[in-house]
Scaffold this motif. Structure first.
Motif, PDB file in Angstrom:
ATOM      1  N   ILE A   1       0.839  -1.203   0.000  1.00 33.70           N
ATOM      2  CA  ILE A   1       0.000   0.000   0.000  1.00 33.70           C
ATOM      3  C   ILE A   1       0.874   1.253   0.000  1.00 33.70           C
ATOM      4  O   ILE A   1       0.648   2.173  -0.794  1.00 33.70           O
ATOM      5  N   ARG A   2       1.868   1.287   0.886  1.00 38.84           N
ATOM      6  CA  ARG A   2       2.739   2.475   0.975  1.00 38.84           C
ATOM      7  C   ARG A   2       3.506   2.737  -0.319  1.00 38.84           C
ATOM      8  O   ARG A   2       3.809   3.885  -0.637  1.00 38.84           O
ATOM      9  N   ASN A   3       3.822   1.690  -1.054  1.00 40.82           N
ATOM     10  CA  ASN A   3       4.559   1.850  -2.311  1.00 40.82           C
ATOM     11  C   ASN A   3       3.663   2.172  -3.497  1.00 40.82           C
ATOM     12  O   ASN A   3       4.172   2.479  -4.576  1.00 40.82           O
ATOM     13  N   SER A   4       2.367   2.108  -3.309  1.00 47.50           N
ATOM     14  CA  SER A   4       1.459   2.359  -4.422  1.00 47.50           C
ATOM     15  C   SER A   4       1.417   3.849  -4.773  1.00 47.50           C
ATOM     16  O   SER A   4       1.557   4.719  -3.908  1.00 47.50           O
ATOM     17  N   GLU A   5       1.237   4.122  -6.024  1.00 43.73           N
ATOM     18  CA  GLU A   5       1.140   5.498  -6.495  1.00 43.73           C
ATOM     19  C   GLU A   5      -0.058   6.204  -5.861  1.00 43.73           C
ATOM     20  O   GLU A   5       0.017   7.382  -5.508  1.00 43.73           O
ATOM     21  N   PHE A   6      -1.152   5.483  -5.714  1.00 45.59           N
ATOM     22  CA  PHE A   6      -2.349   6.070  -5.107  1.00 45.59           C
ATOM     23  C   PHE A   6      -2.052   6.576  -3.692  1.00 45.59           C
ATOM     24  O   PHE A   6      -2.425   7.678  -3.323  1.00 45.59           O
ATOM     25  N   TRP A   7      -1.386   5.746  -2.887  1.00 43.21           N
ATOM     26  CA  TRP A   7      -1.069   6.128  -1.510  1.00 43.21           C
ATOM     27  C   TRP A   7      -0.123   7.317  -1.486  1.00 43.21           C
ATOM     28  O   TRP A   7      -0.319   8.270  -0.725  1.00 43.21           O
ATOM     29  N   GLN A   8       0.898   7.270  -2.312  1.00 40.77           N
ATOM     30  CA  GLN A   8       1.917   8.314  -2.303  1.00 40.77           C
ATOM     31  C   GLN A   8       1.364   9.666  -2.743  1.00 40.77           C
ATOM     32  O   GLN A   8       1.859  10.701  -2.308  1.00 40.77           O
ATOM     33  N   GLN A   9       0.339   9.665  -3.575  1.00 42.21           N
ATOM     34  CA  GLN A   9      -0.241  10.920  -4.044  1.00 42.21           C
ATOM     35  C   GLN A   9      -1.406  11.404  -3.177  1.00 42.21           C
ATOM     36  O   GLN A   9      -1.823  12.550  -3.287  1.00 42.21           O
ATOM     37  N   ALA A  10      -1.904  10.540  -2.319  1.00 37.50           N
ATOM     38  CA  ALA A  10      -3.086  10.876  -1.523  1.00 37.50           C
ATOM     39  C   ALA A  10      -2.751  11.878  -0.424  1.00 37.50           C
ATOM     40  O   ALA A  10      -1.708  11.808   0.203  1.00 37.50           O
ATOM     41  N   LYS A  11      -3.681  12.798  -0.200  1.00 41.41           N
ATOM     42  CA  LYS A  11      -3.567  13.731   0.913  1.00 41.41           C
ATOM     43  C   LYS A  11      -4.384  13.232   2.103  1.00 41.41           C
ATOM     44  O   LYS A  11      -4.076  13.536   3.247  1.00 41.41           O
ATOM     45  N   ALA A  12      -5.436  12.476   1.819  1.00 36.72           N
ATOM     46  CA  ALA A  12      -6.297  11.908   2.858  1.00 36.72           C
ATOM     47  C   ALA A  12      -6.684  10.491   2.450  1.00 36.72           C
ATOM     48  O   ALA A  12      -6.915  10.219   1.273  1.00 36.72           O
ATOM     49  N   VAL A  13      -6.734   9.598   3.450  1.00 34.66           N
ATOM     50  CA  VAL A  13      -7.021   8.185   3.186  1.00 34.66           C
ATOM     51  C   VAL A  13      -7.912   7.645   4.301  1.00 34.66           C
ATOM     52  O   VAL A  13      -7.708   7.974   5.469  1.00 34.66           O
ATOM     53  N   ALA A  14      -8.876   6.825   3.928  1.00 31.61           N
ATOM     54  CA  ALA A  14      -9.691   6.116   4.911  1.00 31.61           C
ATOM     55  C   ALA A  14      -9.195   4.680   4.986  1.00 31.61           C
ATOM     56  O   ALA A  14      -8.996   4.035   3.952  1.00 31.61           O
ATOM     57  N   ILE A  15      -8.943   4.209   6.213  1.00 28.18           N
ATOM     58  CA  ILE A  15      -8.538   2.826   6.415  1.00 28.18           C
ATOM     59  C   ILE A  15      -9.413   2.240   7.516  1.00 28.18           C
ATOM     60  O   ILE A  15     -10.220   2.943   8.122  1.00 28.18           O
ATOM     61  N   TYR A  16      -9.243   0.952   7.780  1.00 30.14           N
ATOM     62  CA  TYR A  16     -10.011   0.287   8.824  1.00 30.14           C
ATOM     63  C   TYR A  16      -9.081  -0.246   9.897  1.00 30.14           C
ATOM     64  O   TYR A  16      -7.885  -0.406   9.681  1.00 30.14           O
ATOM     65  N   LEU A  17      -9.635  -0.495  11.063  1.00 30.77           N
ATOM     66  CA  LEU A  17      -8.913  -1.208  12.117  1.00 30.77           C
ATOM     67  C   LEU A  17      -9.328  -2.665  12.021  1.00 30.77           C
ATOM     68  O   LEU A  17     -10.515  -2.976  11.952  1.00 30.77           O
ATOM     69  N   ALA A  18      -8.350  -3.556  11.999  1.00 31.62           N
ATOM     70  CA  ALA A  18      -8.621  -4.980  11.812  1.00 31.62           C
ATOM     71  C   ALA A  18      -9.514  -5.523  12.915  1.00 31.62           C
ATOM     72  O   ALA A  18      -9.416  -5.122  14.076  1.00 31.62           O
ATOM     73  N   PHE A  19     -10.362  -6.441  12.527  1.00 34.32           N
ATOM     74  CA  PHE A  19     -11.261  -7.121  13.457  1.00 34.32           C
ATOM     75  C   PHE A  19     -11.103  -8.620  13.238  1.00 34.32           C
ATOM     76  O   PHE A  19     -11.111  -9.090  12.103  1.00 34.32           O
TER      77      PHE A  19
END
Length: 99
Positions: free
Chosen positions: A33-51
Motif C-alpha cells: 500500500i505504501r509503495n502504491s502510487e495512489f497512496w503516495q499521491q493521496a492527501k487523505a485516506v480512509a482505512i479500517y482497524l482490523a477485526f
C-alpha cells in the motif's frame, strides 16, 4: 458462488494461517500500500482497524496523510480524522472505533 460463500471460504483460509505467517503477510500488505502510487499521491485516506483475523494495516496510521477511520453512530457510518489524541471505544462484538 455467492458473496457470503466466498467470504466464508476466505475467513476459513485466514483462520488457518500461523501467527508468524499472518504477521509477515500484514507487513507485506502495508508495504504494498505504501509503495502504491495512489497512496503516495493521496492527501487523505480512509482505512479500517482490523477485526478478528482481518489483515492488520494499523501501521498505516503512522503516515503523513490525513487518516480517517470508520465509526458507527446509530445506523450511520461516518469517518473521523485520526490524531495522536484519538480515543477509541470497543463495541459489543469487539470492534474498535474512534469515539
Amino acid at each position: 458462488m455467492s458473496k457470503s460463500t466466498i467470504r466464508d471460504q476466505l475467513r476459513l483460509r485466514r483462520s488457518g494461517l500461523s501467527e508468524a505467517h499472518r504477521h509477515q503477510a500484514n507487513l507485506q500488505i502495508v508495504e504494498h500500500i505504501r509503495n502504491s502510487e495512489f497512496w503516495q499521491q493521496a492527501k487523505a485516506v480512509a482505512i479500517y482497524l482490523a477485526f478478528g483475523d482481518e489483515a492488520d494495516i494499523s501501521a498505516l496510521l503512522e503516515s503523513t496523510q490525513a487518516i480517517y477511520l470508520p465509526s458507527i453512530k446509530g445506523k450511520d457510518m461516518q469517518f473521523q480524522l485520526f490524531t495522536e489524541g484519538t480515543q477509541f471505544e470497543t463495541l459489543g462484538y469487539g470492534l474498535k472505533q474512534p469515539c
